[in-house]
Design a protein around this motif. Structure first.
Motif, PDB file in Angstrom:
ATOM      1  N   SER A 143       0.819  -1.218   0.000  1.00  0.00           N
ATOM      2  CA  SER A 143       0.000   0.000   0.000  1.00  0.00           C
ATOM      3  C   SER A 143       0.851   1.266   0.000  1.00  0.00           C
ATOM      4  N   ARG A 144       2.040   1.182   0.584  1.00  0.00           N
ATOM      5  CA  ARG A 144       2.872   2.382   0.772  1.00  0.00           C
ATOM      6  C   ARG A 144       4.313   1.942   1.041  1.00  0.00           C
TER       7      ARG A 144
ATOM      8  N   LEU B   5       8.074   0.822   1.282  1.00  0.00           N
ATOM      9  CA  LEU B   5       8.958  -0.039   0.487  1.00  0.00           C
ATOM     10  C   LEU B   5       8.189  -1.018  -0.407  1.00  0.00           C
TER      11      LEU B   5
ATOM     12  N   ARG C 159      -3.980  -4.282   2.703  1.00  0.00           N
ATOM     13  CA  ARG C 159      -5.014  -4.613   3.692  1.00  0.00           C
ATOM     14  C   ARG C 159      -6.339  -3.953   3.351  1.00  0.00           C
TER      15      ARG C 159
ATOM     16  N   ASP D 276      -4.813  -9.203   4.855  1.00  0.00           N
ATOM     17  CA  ASP D 276      -4.192  -8.929   6.144  1.00  0.00           C
ATOM     18  C   ASP D 276      -3.425 -10.202   6.479  1.00  0.00           C
ATOM     19  N   MET D 277      -2.106 -10.090   6.480  1.00  0.00           N
ATOM     20  CA  MET D 277      -1.238 -11.257   6.637  1.00  0.00           C
ATOM     21  C   MET D 277      -1.460 -11.989   7.971  1.00  0.00           C
TER      22      MET D 277
ATOM     23  N   ASN E  15       7.016  -8.340   2.377  1.00  0.00           N
ATOM     24  CA  ASN E  15       7.548  -7.044   2.807  1.00  0.00           C
ATOM     25  C   ASN E  15       6.866  -6.514   4.068  1.00  0.00           C
TER      26      ASN E  15
ATOM     27  N   MET F 168      11.447  -9.222   4.136  1.00  0.00           N
ATOM     28  CA  MET F 168      12.013  -7.935   4.527  1.00  0.00           C
ATOM     29  C   MET F 168      12.428  -8.035   5.985  1.00  0.00           C
ATOM     30  N   SER F 169      13.708  -8.299   6.162  1.00  0.00           N
ATOM     31  CA  SER F 169      14.289  -8.343   7.493  1.00  0.00           C
ATOM     32  C   SER F 169      14.826  -6.945   7.821  1.00  0.00           C
TER      33      SER F 169
ATOM     34  N   TYR G 219      11.264  -4.416  18.413  1.00  0.00           N
ATOM     35  CA  TYR G 219      11.285  -4.525  16.940  1.00  0.00           C
ATOM     36  C   TYR G 219      12.504  -5.338  16.494  1.00  0.00           C
TER      37      TYR G 219
ATOM     38  N   LYS H  35      12.620  -8.983  14.417  1.00  0.00           N
ATOM     39  CA  LYS H  35      13.297  -9.275  13.137  1.00  0.00           C
ATOM     40  C   LYS H  35      14.326 -10.408  13.327  1.00  0.00           C
TER      41      LYS H  35
ATOM     42  N   GLY I 184      18.249  -1.002   3.997  1.00  0.00           N
ATOM     43  CA  GLY I 184      18.850   0.271   4.376  1.00  0.00           C
ATOM     44  C   GLY I 184      17.877   0.985   5.305  1.00  0.00           C
ATOM     45  N   TRP I 185      18.294   2.155   5.777  1.00  0.00           N
ATOM     46  CA  TRP I 185      17.380   2.974   6.594  1.00  0.00           C
ATOM     47  C   TRP I 185      16.692   3.923   5.628  1.00  0.00           C
ATOM     48  N   VAL I 186      15.391   3.729   5.458  1.00  0.00           N
ATOM     49  CA  VAL I 186      14.686   4.321   4.314  1.00  0.00           C
ATOM     50  C   VAL I 186      13.581   5.270   4.776  1.00  0.00           C
TER      51      VAL I 186
ATOM     52  N   THR J 126      10.364   6.290   4.969  1.00  0.00           N
ATOM     53  CA  THR J 126       8.981   5.815   4.828  1.00  0.00           C
ATOM     54  C   THR J 126       8.249   6.231   6.097  1.00  0.00           C
TER      55      THR J 126
END
Ligand SMILES: NC(=O)c1ccc[n+]([C@@H]2O[C@H](COP(=O)([O-])OP(=O)(O)OC[C@H]3O[C@@H](n4cnc5c(N)ncnc54)[C@H](OP(=O)(O)O)[C@@H]3O)[C@@H](O)[C@H]2O)c1
Length: 228
Positions: free
Chosen positions: A13-14, A16, A36, A56-57, A81, A132-133, A150, A154, A181-183, A185
């Motif tokens: 949805s948004r 990554l 979702r 919804d996972m 992800n 996505m770790s 968090y 992971k 990376g630190w992205v 978002t």
């Protein structure tokens, strides 16, 4: 007959996930992407030729329904992800049972449950299963104690992935635990190092580079190995 590669992106949805879809489409892939809330997926819809499915996972019935919906399709890439940051206070005494349960279920348990359902639909030999770790999931990483829960979620995802890989049997595929990376978002925040496009370009390059190699690798978006 089309020779385009096919991808299933979970959580698009948004951030990554959306960026991964954009990069894959630009590379000519055929993409199925999950959200979702489909009524709230304008950014994904605006990308054009994407098959959008609702998921919804955390919802086992929804995972089963999606696997029925996509039955018979073969994917060159399944990229799980979706993930959450967890509670604002991440000290052991500061978070509730429900918050910790939610965080670990979404980040570590649900991705593997989903992978178990779809692994038979990943292309034999050249297919890639990506999770996505985060480098924060490395147990050698001392940084960011304010994200202790968090980080542990992971690390748990990596551990669950290891267990999953050990049970794959004869199936030949490549499994990647990826750090983007630190992205910048909603999760990474404005002060992060990278824009989404740079990260997802690197992530897709790694998927292409590792396809067909086999094994399980913990790497970042530049292809650098991260210690477990
Ligand atoms: N940004 C970073 O710097 C960074 C660094 C390392 C790792 N990561 C990881 O990268 C992944 C994506 O992060 P992001 O930065 O793009 O975060 P984000 O902007 O907060 O996006 C999270 C995505 O996950 C989806 N999601 C959350 N829970 C879900 C569930 N139960 N079922 C299905 N979808 C769910 C969200 O959907 P909704 O829109 O419906 O909420 C959204 O699409 C996460 O796994 C995160 O842990 C991010």
């Amino acid at each position: 007959m089309s020779t385009a590669k096919t991808a299933l992106i979970i959580g698009a949805s948004r951030g990554l996930g959306l960026g991964l879809v954009k990069t894959l489409l630009a590379d000519g892939w055929h993409v199925t992407a999950t959200v979702r809330a489909p009524h709230n997926a304008e950014a994904l819809q605006a990308l054009g030729d994407v098959r959008i499915e609702k998921l919804d996972m955390d919802d086992q019935q929804a995972v089963i329904a999606l696997s029925q919906q996509l039955k018979g399709q073969v994917f060159d890439l399944l990229f799980v992800n979706a993930g959450v940051k967890g509670p604002a206070v991440q000290t052991p005494g500061g978070a509730t049972l429900a918050e910790v349960g939610q965080l670990f279920f979404t980040n570590a348990v649900a991705p593997i449950n989903l992978a178990q359902r779809f692994v038979g639909q990943i292309r034999e030999g050249s297919g890639v299963l990506a999770f996505m770790s985060s480098v924060l999931g490395s147990v050698t990483m001392p940084d960011a104690p304010e994200l202790a829960l968090y980080k542990a979620s992971k690390a748990a995802l990596n551990s669950m992935t290891n267990s999953f890989v050990s049970q794959l049997g004869e199936q030949q595929l490549t499994v990647l635990s990826l750090h983007p990376g630190w992205v910048k978002t909603d999760m990474g925040g404005e002060g992060a190092d990278l824009d989404v496009e740079t990260s997802t370009r690197g992530l897709v390059d790694q998927v292409n580079d590792y396809a067909g190699k086999g094994g399980h690798h913990f790497i970042n978006y530049k292809g650098e190995t991260i210690p477990w």
